[in-house]
Every structure is written in structure tokens, then in C-alpha cells.
Enzyme design. Structure first.
Site, PDB file in Angstrom:
ATOM      1  N   ASP A  27       0.774  -1.244   0.000  1.00 24.30           N
ATOM      2  CA  ASP A  27       0.000   0.000   0.000  1.00 24.30           C
ATOM      3  C   ASP A  27       0.810   1.301   0.000  1.00 24.30           C
ATOM      4  OD1 ASP A  27      -1.492  -2.144   0.880  1.00 24.30           O
ATOM      5  OD2 ASP A  27      -2.187  -1.180   2.706  1.00 24.30           O
ATOM      6  N   GLU A 209     -10.454  -2.271   3.798  1.00 20.38           N
ATOM      7  CA  GLU A 209      -9.135  -1.747   4.157  1.00 20.38           C
ATOM      8  C   GLU A 209      -8.934  -0.367   3.512  1.00 20.38           C
ATOM      9  OE1 GLU A 209      -6.506  -5.730   4.812  1.00 20.38           O
ATOM     10  OE2 GLU A 209      -6.585  -5.069   2.748  1.00 20.38           O
TER      11      GLU A 209
HETATM   12  C1  FRU Z   1      -3.844  -3.644   2.690  1.00 18.33           C
HETATM   13  C2  FRU Z   1      -3.270  -4.015   4.045  1.00 18.33           C
HETATM   14  C3  FRU Z   1      -3.666  -2.983   5.077  1.00 18.33           C
HETATM   15  C4  FRU Z   1      -2.576  -3.113   6.110  1.00 18.33           C
HETATM   16  C5  FRU Z   1      -1.366  -3.391   5.245  1.00 18.33           C
HETATM   17  C6  FRU Z   1      -0.352  -4.303   5.855  1.00 18.33           C
HETATM   18  O1  FRU Z   1      -3.154  -4.167   1.611  1.00 18.33           O
HETATM   19  O2  FRU Z   1      -3.669  -5.305   4.407  1.00 18.33           O
HETATM   20  O3  FRU Z   1      -4.970  -3.170   5.612  1.00 18.33           O
HETATM   21  O4  FRU Z   1      -2.429  -1.947   6.861  1.00 18.33           O
HETATM   22  O5  FRU Z   1      -1.852  -3.969   4.049  1.00 18.33           O
HETATM   23  O6  FRU Z   1       0.776  -4.393   5.046  1.00 18.33           O
END
Ligand code: FRU
Length: 502
Positions: A27, A209
């Protein structure tokens, strides 16, 4: 001489998209324009090119085209992984982390607590601050600042809410397993008070998310402001796996009211096509927007990958690119505001002096036709195509002859498809070879399509930016042919322009 194969390091390294030099990323985090630079932080494994050791990597750019990788900004430690979050410029020094003359940047991130921590198993929101413009960060001693005792509370996006004479910080985060976006407010980034929650609504086929919330003018009208709530979900996307949906509505500083909710509670899989998607492709996830961009532009970027196969894509030593930076706006479509997306103008103006390949009005006979002089692996393709008798027509990019990635229109079905079954390496995961599609409408009698091809990806913008489809592809570096095709009949090229961007 070394043999050139698809796994030769950097055969897939994009020219226009950001990728870390030699490590894993997921992300985008903490996107902000500050002191003349765009800062892109991101979920990073500093030790390896698979997910793990989650830390915030960092890159900067003055022009959204060229990115410079910076040292890791916020590393994980034995107590916590540093999950996704955002950064604000604390202009009024509400947190006291800076001074009046030198306010701090403040990162709000999710602490994913590990066994060595007293909070083991909990996800809670924490702060770190930077007094040097975003390069070095100090964790706040009072962390976490917002703990609900939840194991799935994450991805805070914070912005300054201003209305009349009031202003305060608003946090938008998720209770991932409950398909809920939760809203909090704070005077100082340290003390948070619950405001409201939103959801479940529309797509709930996977955990929610990385939310975001921002206002946009509808059709540029300053008297018509709507708020856009974006929510990524995994899995449950329209073409399988990770994807982002959005809602349009109103936010009064406390509650978000959606005017684009189709279903509430658990979603109806048969109605996935009625929900609003940020992108219909398989590889556009965790999209969030930049803060503090000049001129009120709303710029977004996403991770170009899909949790279905993310750790297996055949790139080395790095793994996963980011998307191109997009500018988003709202357009009234049949009375309802909908997102329109274009690649940021810094990228659309690229290549104006570079060689182009153009074709005027021309019929596409049934079959596949390689176009001499149009080959390439980093290009912008701008096409206007009209249907004839063909069931499907379009272009084939990154071809070995006419075996490549097909991007085509099926007028009778009203769909645009990206077919990557012959796109190169596909066997690293059973779900990668796919035909993915989105609804599309002609404008008059023809379809406009703009495609950015960048070594390991295609980003497709259709219907004036109303429909986008972004996908990874892994062709050998020698697969550079460009073709047009028409299946089961004919079609017409009204115009075609290819700009080489490498
Ligand atoms: C989304 C996610 C988020 C989390 C991060 C962990 O891709 O699962 O919810 O903060 O990646 O790397």
C-alpha cells in the site's frame, strides 16, 4: 553474453511507475505534497521482496514522473509492525510536536502489535513526527493514541475538517472484518473521540481496508460539493481478488451519508456490477489520495498488485509497482455524480517531443494485424474505435507477433475486456491468466480508449475516464509488437496515436 529472459533482473522494471530498488512494497501510505516535493511512503519489507517486516518505505518526486528512493522512514521493531496510515502537516502545531515557526509532519499509522508488546494481537493507531520535512521520524512516547482493543482496526486516513469557524482533525479508519468505516475527531492528533460509522454497504466480499474521504466539486461547480468515501476490499473485487469501491455522498463533520448505496448489509454477488469501482482491473489496490496538493487537485495512487498472487509475481529483485498518479474529479452522469479519472497532467504531457505513430480513418479487416512502426514497451496509446460487424475489436500490446495482451470492446455486451491469457508469464499463479472486463458505453457511435503500457503493466482509461482497468503483465522483453484486431467481422479505427515514452 548473458541470455535475456523474462526473469533477467529489471526486464519488467517500469519506466513511469514507481517500484522500490530491490525490495517488496504494498500500500501507498502518508501521501503528501510538502515543501515542493511529493512524498510517497509505502508498506515496505526492507529485508526481502515478499510481504513481512512491515515498515514505511519512502520515495520523493518533484514532478510525479521521476521518483527518488529515500532511506526507510519508519522501520518496524520487536514490538510492532508499521501498517498503513497517513501523514498530515500540523500547520498550527496542534500536537506540539513542532514549533510555531517550524510545524511538524505527523504520521498516523497502525501499530500491528507483536508478541513482545503488552498490546500483542491488537491493531491500534499511533503517531510519529518529523521535524526535517519527512526524512527522519520519531515515535510518540504516548503511543498508541487510539486503541479499541480490536485485532482488525487499521489504515487511518487523517485530514483537517474545516467548516465556518470550526476546524478539527478527522480520522477515517476501518474495522476490517465488520465492513465498517469508523470516523473519529481530534483537536491535537493525540486525543480521539468517536464520531460515527458507515457500513456494511455495497461490496462486502472481503475485508474493508485503506479508506479515504475527500470533497470534490461536481462538474467543477463550487456550489455543488460532494464527498467521496473510498474503501478498498480484499477479496471481493469485480474481477476477483483485491479492488477499491467508492461511495458519493455528504459529510457534515460527523456522519457520512451515502447517495450511492445499492445494497446494505451483506452484499449480493449478483449486483457487484452495480457498485461503483475505482478500477475494474485486477491490479489497483489500496488506493489513497495525496494531502495538500496545490490548486485543489485530488491525486490518487494505488498499489499495482492483487493479494491473490502478490507474493508470486515474477519480478526481481523488487516486487510490485505503484500505479501511475491519477487526478480524480466528479462528473454528473445521468443525475448521479461519478468519479472520472485521468493520469495526472504531469504524465499526460510526457512525450510531446517524442516519436509518435498515427493512423487516420481506416477499416480493421477481420483478423489480427501487426502495425509496423508501432512496436514498443513503454507507450501511451490513444484510440477512437467504432464498431462494424465484429463481435470484439481492439488492440494487442506487448505482442510476440499477435500473441500478447488484448484490450478490446465487445459492443453487443457493452463491455471492455483485458485478456492477459497470452500476455507472457502467467503460470506463477493459477488465477493470473484471465479475461477481465468492465461495462463501457460508446460516445456517439465510437469508443475512446487511452492505454498506458509500461513494461509490466497496462492501465486502461475508457469512456472519458469513467471506466478504468489496470493490470500487470509479464511479457518477455522482446515481445513488443502492436496489433489491431477484429473478431468475427470488421471494425473501424477513427484515430490512433501511439507515443513512445521510454
Ligand atoms: C492492505 C493491508 C492494510 C494493512 C497493510 C499491511 O493491503 O492489508 O490493511 O495496513 O496492508 O501491510
Amino acid at each position: 553474453m548473458t541470455a535475456v529472459t523474462a526473469t533477467t533482473p529489471d526486464a519488467f522494471r517500469p519506466a513511469l511507475h514507481y517500484a522500490a530498488r530491490s525490495t517488496w512494497l504494498n500500500d501507498p501510505n502518508g501521501l503528501i505534497f510538502h515543501e515542493g516535493l511529493y512524498h510517497l511512503y509505502y508498506q515496505n519489507n526492507p529485508e526481502d521482496n515478499v510481504w513481512g517486516n512491515m515498515s514505511w518505505g519512502h520515495a520523493t518526486s518533484a514532478d510525479l514522473v521521476t521518483w527518488t528512493e529515500q532511506p526507510v522512514a519508519i522501520p518496524c521493531d520487536e514490538q510492532e509492525d508499521i501498517y498503513s496510515g497517513s501523514i498530515v502537516f500540523d500547520r498550527y502545531n496542534t500536537s506540539g510536536f513542532g514549533t510555531e515557526s517550524r510545524p511538524a509532519l505527523v504520521a498516523i499509522y497502525t501499530s500491528a502489535f507483536k508478541p513482545a508488546s503488552e498490546h500483542n494481537g491488537v491493531q491500534a493507531q499511533s503517531l510519529a513526527y518529523s521535524q526535517d520535512g519527512g526524512y527522519t521520524w520519531t515515535k510518540y512516547a504516548g503511543n498508541p493514541v487510539l486503541n479499541r482493543g480490536s485485532a482488525e482496526f487499521r489504515d487511518p486516513k487523517v485530514f483537517r475538517y474545516e467548516s465556518g469557524t470550526t476546524s478539527y482533525w478527522v480520522m477515517v479508519a476501518v474495522e476490517a472484518l465488520d465492513f465498517k468505516v469508523v470516523f473519529y475527531s481530534s483537536p491535537d492528533l493525540k486525543n480521539w473521540e468517536f464520531l460515527s460509522s458507515f457500513g456494511p454497504a455495497n461490496a462486502t466480499g472481503g475485508v474493508w481496508e485503506c479508506p479515504d474521504l475527500f470533497p470534490l466539486l461536481v462538474d467543477g461547480d463550487p456550489d455543488n460539493v460532494k464527498w467521496v468515501l473510498t474503501v478498498n476490499l480484499n477479496p471481493g473485487g469485480p474481477n476477483s481478488g483485491s479492488a477499491g469501491q467508492y461511495f458519493v455522498g455528504d459529510f457534515d463533520g460527523v456522519t457520512f451519508t451515502s447517495s450511492s448505496t445499492v445494497t446494505e448489509g451483506a452484499h449480493d454477488p449478483a449486483r457487484l456490477g452495480e457498485y461503483q469501482w475505482l478500477d475494474w482491473g485486477r491490479d489497483y489496490y489500496a488506493a489513497v489520495s495525496f494531502s495538500d496538493v496545490p490548486d485543489g487537485r485530488r491525486l490518487m495512487i494505488a498499489w499495482m498488485n492483487n493479494w491473490e498472487y502478490a507474493n508470486e509475481i515474477p519480478t526481481s529483485p523488487w516486487r510490485s509497482p505503484m500505479s501511475l498518479v491519477r487526478e480524480v474529479s466528479l462528473q454528473g452522469v445521468d443525475g448521479a455524480p461519478r468519479l472520472v479519472q485521468h493520469v495526472a497532467r504531469e504524465l499526460t504531457s510526457l512525450g510531446s517531443g517524442d516519436p509518435t505513430f498515427t493512423v487516420g480513418a481506416c477499416e480493421i479487416a477481420e483478423g489480427e494485424h501487426i502495425m509496423d512502426g508501432a512496436a514498443g514497451s513503454v507507450q501511451r496509446i490513444e484510440a477512437n474505435l467504432a464498431p462494424g460487424t465484429a463481435e470484439e475489436f481492439g488492440v494487442i500490446v506487448r505482442g510476440n507477433g499477435t500473441r500478447g495482451t488484448r484490450i478490446g470492446i465487445r459492443p453487443a455486451e457493452g463491455r471492455i475486456v483485458v485478456d492477459r491469457r497470452e500476455s507472457g508469464q502467467t503460470d506463477f499463479h493459477e488465477s493470473f491468466a484471465s479475461i477481465d472486463s468492465a461495462p463501457v458505453q460508446p460516445s456517439g457511435n465510437s469508443y475512446d480508449v487511452t492505454i498506458y503500457v509500461d513494461r509490466c503493466s497496462v492501465e486502461v482509461f475508457a469512456q472519458g475516464g469513467r471506466v478504468t482497468l489496470s493490470e500487470l503483465i509479464f511479457p518477455t522483453c522482446t515481445s513488443t509488437d502492436f496489433s489491431v484486431y477484429a473478431s468475427g467481422g470488421t471494425a473501424t479505427i477513427n484515430s490512433l496515436k501511439i507515443t513512445h515514452l521510454a
